[in-house]
Design a protein around this motif. Structure first.
Motif, PDB file in Angstrom:
ATOM      1  N   ASP A  96       0.829  -1.205   0.000  1.00 11.31           N
ATOM      2  CA  ASP A  96       0.000   0.000   0.000  1.00 11.31           C
ATOM      3  C   ASP A  96       0.863   1.256   0.000  1.00 11.31           C
ATOM      4  OD1 ASP A  96      -2.217  -1.622   0.072  1.00 11.31           O
ATOM      5  OD2 ASP A  96      -2.648  -1.309   2.196  1.00 11.31           O
ATOM      6  N   THR A 108      -4.079  -3.424 -14.661  1.00  8.93           N
ATOM      7  CA  THR A 108      -5.413  -4.040 -14.682  1.00  8.93           C
ATOM      8  C   THR A 108      -5.868  -4.404 -16.086  1.00  8.93           C
ATOM      9  OG1 THR A 108      -5.978  -2.709 -12.742  1.00  8.93           O
ATOM     10  CG2 THR A 108      -7.790  -3.792 -13.901  1.00  8.93           C
ATOM     11  N   LYS A 112      -6.399  -8.437 -16.248  1.00 15.00           N
ATOM     12  CA  LYS A 112      -7.629  -8.792 -15.541  1.00 15.00           C
ATOM     13  C   LYS A 112      -8.300 -10.040 -16.106  1.00 15.00           C
ATOM     14  CE  LYS A 112     -11.733  -6.893 -13.358  1.00 15.00           C
ATOM     15  NZ  LYS A 112     -12.414  -8.189 -13.378  1.00 15.00           N
ATOM     16  N   ASP A 116      -8.693 -13.369 -13.925  1.00 13.43           N
ATOM     17  CA  ASP A 116     -10.050 -13.820 -13.596  1.00 13.43           C
ATOM     18  C   ASP A 116     -10.238 -15.286 -13.962  1.00 13.43           C
ATOM     19  OD1 ASP A 116     -10.786 -11.382 -12.593  1.00 13.43           O
ATOM     20  OD2 ASP A 116     -11.963 -10.758 -14.326  1.00 13.43           O
ATOM     21  N   PRO A 121     -10.039 -14.959  -6.688  1.00 12.64           N
ATOM     22  CA  PRO A 121     -10.085 -13.514  -6.457  1.00 12.64           C
ATOM     23  C   PRO A 121      -9.327 -13.039  -5.217  1.00 12.64           C
ATOM     24  CG  PRO A 121     -12.226 -14.529  -6.026  1.00 12.64           C
ATOM     25  CD  PRO A 121     -11.387 -15.553  -6.709  1.00 12.64           C
ATOM     26  N   GLY A 122      -9.274 -13.866  -4.154  1.00 15.11           N
ATOM     27  CA  GLY A 122      -8.597 -13.443  -2.931  1.00 15.11           C
ATOM     28  C   GLY A 122      -7.138 -13.086  -3.149  1.00 15.11           C
ATOM     29  N   VAL A 124      -5.637 -12.334  -5.924  1.00 15.24           N
ATOM     30  CA  VAL A 124      -5.539 -11.169  -6.814  1.00 15.24           C
ATOM     31  C   VAL A 124      -5.805  -9.889  -6.035  1.00 15.24           C
ATOM     32  CG1 VAL A 124      -6.489 -10.033  -8.857  1.00 15.24           C
ATOM     33  CG2 VAL A 124      -6.168 -12.508  -8.854  1.00 15.24           C
ATOM     34  N   GLN A 125      -6.772  -9.940  -5.112  1.00 14.35           N
ATOM     35  CA  GLN A 125      -7.098  -8.770  -4.305  1.00 14.35           C
ATOM     36  C   GLN A 125      -5.908  -8.343  -3.454  1.00 14.35           C
ATOM     37  OE1 GLN A 125      -9.924  -7.076  -4.730  1.00 14.35           O
ATOM     38  NE2 GLN A 125      -9.119  -5.507  -3.351  1.00 14.35           N
ATOM     39  N   SER A 126      -5.075  -9.302  -3.046  1.00 19.20           N
ATOM     40  CA  SER A 126      -3.893  -8.968  -2.262  1.00 19.20           C
ATOM     41  C   SER A 126      -2.933  -8.083  -3.043  1.00 19.20           C
ATOM     42  CB  SER A 126      -3.172 -10.253  -1.827  1.00 19.20           C
ATOM     43  OG  SER A 126      -3.977 -11.020  -0.958  1.00 19.20           O
ATOM     44  N   THR A 128      -4.007  -5.882  -5.335  1.00 19.89           N
ATOM     45  CA  THR A 128      -4.845  -4.817  -5.864  1.00 19.89           C
ATOM     46  C   THR A 128      -4.913  -3.692  -4.846  1.00 19.89           C
ATOM     47  OG1 THR A 128      -6.191  -6.432  -7.083  1.00 19.89           O
ATOM     48  CG2 THR A 128      -7.124  -4.229  -6.756  1.00 19.89           C
ATOM     49  N   ASN A 131      -8.349  -0.402  -6.341  1.00 20.87           N
ATOM     50  CA  ASN A 131      -8.943  -0.993  -7.541  1.00 20.87           C
ATOM     51  C   ASN A 131      -7.975  -1.112  -8.714  1.00 20.87           C
ATOM     52  OD1 ASN A 131     -11.565  -1.321  -6.397  1.00 20.87           O
ATOM     53  ND2 ASN A 131     -11.919   0.877  -6.689  1.00 20.87           N
ATOM     54  N   ILE A 133      -4.885  -3.349 -10.157  1.00 19.82           N
ATOM     55  CA  ILE A 133      -4.020  -4.518 -10.027  1.00 19.82           C
ATOM     56  C   ILE A 133      -2.601  -4.058 -10.343  1.00 19.82           C
ATOM     57  CG2 ILE A 133      -3.487  -6.833 -10.865  1.00 19.82           C
ATOM     58  CD1 ILE A 133      -6.406  -7.120 -11.687  1.00 19.82           C
TER      59      ILE A 133
END
Length: 421
Positions: A96, A108, A112, A116, A121-122, A124-126, A128, A131, A133
């Motif tokens: 971050d 992204t 993406k 996908d 998704p979990g 990938v969210q790490s 991201t 919003n 990627i």
């Protein structure tokens, strides 16, 4: 390995054919940590060679750094003109902050659809942030409690009976009474000691209350439940469970001692299957029949779920101004056919859909199931909290282990650092 000035500047170089026609060649520069098992480097090179064979205009260059050296060097190099195109990441608060400092690239649009289709998704969210990627996940890592079956038998301890934190403390004392070093720890590196704080906080507080403390809610880190977690770690430290000289020992020394059969327990990642071998005096580590593994004990009455685990999702981040070739290679590197190679070789627990079926190592199969069964995965606190606060949580864990501070003082130190952000 040092980058040549040509590679460090990230420029495309001209390669001339015999006909005198210039062909653009791009070098994708990667910076990562030294693998726990040297064989991973071999697989990396095989992956690089295969990609280069299919993409003759692209070359892959990898720089390896020891864990602590990597963490020390990365912030400076990311702000320089010598930043790599891809770098290793544990995600979390550190990522971050890197995003906020403007050193990452929004990929992204390029990845993406591929992600996908192939990655849950979990993970990938790490990778991201806001919003966007900014990287690709490759594997999951969990902290587990390794134990020496032969020493457990010698001490009259049945590891299967260790269910709760009190059970664990009782086993530690029983090992001491039998003249066996209960736990080996790399106190100099500090992060191995923070694993205890991370697990106890997760067990006692639960991931939501721990996140609230990080956000400064309910007293921040002066929250009674966080102090309780620190107090429970002090209960362990007061038993003097660690090897003599643990405060000056590195993680490499810790894992080597465990591999040499010098302690009953070691709290470390599943990667320690390889590390304890490589760092042991013999290079072989514990015999398979003596190597045991279990999850961290539960804490009755705690707010966390018994299946909650501490660990992380690891992967690679793309830096700003990195060429499109870096993104293309990243998509290849995190794809199922590629990560299956690491899984089959016992190197990674991959996150790509279905790739875990390639695992043959029974310990890794167990960890993969633990990850799948977990209600929550709490990221290592030294990564989840960001660089400064993460370093402080490592510091207080080390200070508590040597008895230099009280739990209340440790909590206040962490809260003071949080308030300064």
């Amino acid at each position: 390995m040092k980058f040549s000035s040509k590679l460090a500047l990230g420029t495309a170089v001209a390669v001339f054919s015999l006909m005198g026609v210039a062909q653009a060649e791009t070098t994708v520069r990667i910076m990562g940590i030294e693998p726990n098992d040297a064989f991973e480097k071999t697989i990396n090179q095989e992956v690089f060679d295969a990609y280069e064979a299919d993409h003759p205009d692209t070359k892959i260059s990898m720089e390896y750094l020891e864990n602590s050296a990597f963490k020390s060097k990365l912030p400076t190099v990311l702000q320089s003109d010598k930043r790599p195109d891809l770098y290793w990441s544990w995600a979390g608060g550190v990522l971050d902050e890197q995003f906020q400092s403007g050193v990452t690239q929004d990929i992204t649009a390029s990845v993406k659809d591929d992600f996908d289709a192939t990655i849950p998704p979990g993970p990938v969210q790490s990778f991201t942030v806001n919003n966007e990627i900014v990287g690709g996940p490759t594997k999951v890592s969990l902290i587990v409690l390794w134990y020496n079956k032969a020493l457990a038998e010698k001490a009259g301890i049945d590891p299967a009976s260790i269910k709760t934190w009190d059970d664990f403390l009782a086993a530690v004392q029983k090992a001491k009474d039998a003249g066996i070093t209960p736990i080996v720890a790399g106190g100099k590196d500090k992060f191995p000691l923070h694993y205890y704080v991370a697990y106890l906080a997760t067990r006692i507080m639960g991931v939501d209350e721990l996140a609230a403390a990080r956000a400064g809610e309910n007293g921040g880190f002066n929250n009674p439940d966080f102090i309780k977690a620190l107090t429970e770690f002090k209960r362990l430290a007061d038993l003097q469970p660690f090897q003599q000289g643990f405060a000056s020992a590195t993680f490499a020394k810790e894992s080597g001692m465990f591999g040499d059969g010098d302690a009953l327990f070691e709290l470390a990642g599943q990667w320690n299957y390889s590390t304890q071998k490589g760092n042991s005096a013999s290079g072989q580590g514990l015999p398979e029949e003596d190597l045991g593994m279990m999850t961290f004990p539960t804490y009755p009455g705690g707010k966390g779920e018994p299946t909650d685990v501490v660990g992380g999702v690891n992967g690679w981040v793309v830096t700003k101004d990195a060429p499109p070739e870096a993104v293309d290679f990243l998509k290849y590197w995190v794809s199922k056919p590629v990560v299956e190679k690491y899984a089959a070789a016992g190197q990674w627990i991959p996150v790509a859909k279905g790739a875990g079926e390639a695992l043959t190592n029974p310990y890794f199969q167990t960890v993969s199931k633990m990850a799948g069964d977990a209600a929550h995965l709490q990221l290592y606190l030294d990564q989840a909290f960001g660089p400064n606060l993460g370093a402080t949580v490592n510091d207080i864990a080390a200070d508590l282990a040597i008895g230099a501070v009280t739990p209340e003082e440790a909590a206040q130190t962490l809260e003071d650092e949080r308030e300064m952000e």
